[in-house]
Motif scaffolding. Structure first.
Motif, short mmCIF file in Angstrom:
data_model
loop_
_atom_site.label_atom_id
_atom_site.label_comp_id
_atom_site.label_asym_id
_atom_site.label_seq_id
_atom_site.Cartn_x
_atom_site.Cartn_y
_atom_site.Cartn_z
N GLU A 211 32.00 31.78 35.77
CA GLU A 211 30.87 31.12 36.45
C GLU A 211 29.98 30.41 35.44
O GLU A 211 29.51 29.31 35.69
N ASP A 212 29.70 31.05 34.32
CA ASP A 212 28.79 30.51 33.31
C ASP A 212 29.62 30.14 32.08
O ASP A 212 29.86 30.97 31.20
N LEU A 213 30.02 28.88 32.02
CA LEU A 213 30.89 28.41 30.95
C LEU A 213 30.21 28.52 29.59
O LEU A 213 30.82 28.95 28.61
N SER A 214 28.94 28.18 29.51
CA SER A 214 28.23 28.24 28.22
C SER A 214 28.15 29.67 27.68
O SER A 214 28.36 29.90 26.49
N ALA A 215 27.86 30.64 28.55
CA ALA A 215 27.80 32.03 28.11
C ALA A 215 29.17 32.51 27.63
O ALA A 215 29.26 33.23 26.63
N SER B 248 37.56 27.98 32.30
CA SER B 248 37.39 27.02 33.38
C SER B 248 36.28 27.45 34.32
O SER B 248 36.20 28.63 34.68
N ARG B 249 35.46 26.48 34.73
CA ARG B 249 34.42 26.72 35.75
C ARG B 249 34.70 25.77 36.91
O ARG B 249 34.54 24.56 36.79
N PHE B 250 35.16 26.34 38.02
CA PHE B 250 35.51 25.53 39.19
C PHE B 250 34.25 25.10 39.94
O PHE B 250 33.45 25.94 40.34
N SER C 216 38.01 34.40 45.00
CA SER C 216 38.02 35.85 44.83
C SER C 216 37.52 36.19 43.44
O SER C 216 37.42 35.33 42.57
N ASP C 217 37.21 37.46 43.24
CA ASP C 217 36.58 37.89 42.00
C ASP C 217 37.23 39.20 41.54
O ASP C 217 37.13 40.21 42.21
N HIS C 218 37.88 39.15 40.39
CA HIS C 218 38.57 40.32 39.84
C HIS C 218 37.97 40.77 38.52
O HIS C 218 38.55 41.58 37.82
N ARG C 219 36.78 40.26 38.18
CA ARG C 219 36.22 40.50 36.85
C ARG C 219 35.93 41.95 36.55
O ARG C 219 36.00 42.36 35.40
N ARG C 220 35.61 42.75 37.50
CA ARG C 220 35.29 44.16 37.25
C ARG C 220 36.42 45.10 37.63
O ARG C 220 36.21 46.31 37.74
N ALA C 221 37.61 44.54 37.83
CA ALA C 221 38.76 45.39 38.18
C ALA C 221 39.07 46.34 37.02
O ALA C 221 38.95 45.96 35.86
#
Length: 145
Positions: A13-17, A68-70, A77-82
């Motif tokens: 989501e936050d490309l710069s971070a 990539s930031r779409f 969908s969001d799998h970041r905390r899987a």
């Protein structure tokens, strides 16, 4: 027959971070820009799309990471905390020269150790997993000996 791994891609989501996190790890920004239009959608199967992309490379020049930031279409969908035992892509691992220094620098910038410690595997590696910005799971390992 595959001859080379070109890159690993991570959607953020936050490309710069994300760029800041991976440059702190030692990667170098190779380029940043917009990828858009119907031609790109023919590759991904998403149709007309707009994506902000940054390509980073490891200092040795052999590994690359595409962030990539779409913008369009929206993320679905969001799998970041899987957890680590989930199916599908979960992490990328980097070898580092000094794992203690790397952990200190990354945690000072908001990363969190997944476990409470760096673990030693026999006399081969010291390694750990960290969660970076947006919960991105990254492994780091220091070769011993």
């Amino acid at each position: 027959m595959a001859t080379t791994l070109n890159n690993v891609g991570i959607v953020v989501e936050d490309l710069s971070a994300a760029i800041d996190f991976f440059t702190e790890l030692g990667l170098e920004v190779e380029g940043r820009g917009m990828i858009e239009g119907e031609w790109a959608g023919r590759v991904t199967g998403l149709g007309d799309q707009r994506v902000e992309v940054a390509m980073l490379r490891t200092p040795d020049g052999h590994g690359r990471l595409e962030l990539s930031r779409f913008l369009d279409p929206e993320v679905v969908s969001d799998h970041r905390r899987a957890p680590v035992n989930s199916l599908g892509y979960l992490r990328v691992m980097f070898q580092v020269d000094d794992i203690d220094d790397t952990v200190d620098r990354l945690t000072a910038n908001g990363a969190e150790l997944v476990s409470s410690e760096v673990v030693q595997y026999e006399d081969v590696y010291r390694l750990c997993y960290l969660r970076g910005p947006e919960g991105i799971l990254v492994g780091i390992a220091e070769a011993l000996g």
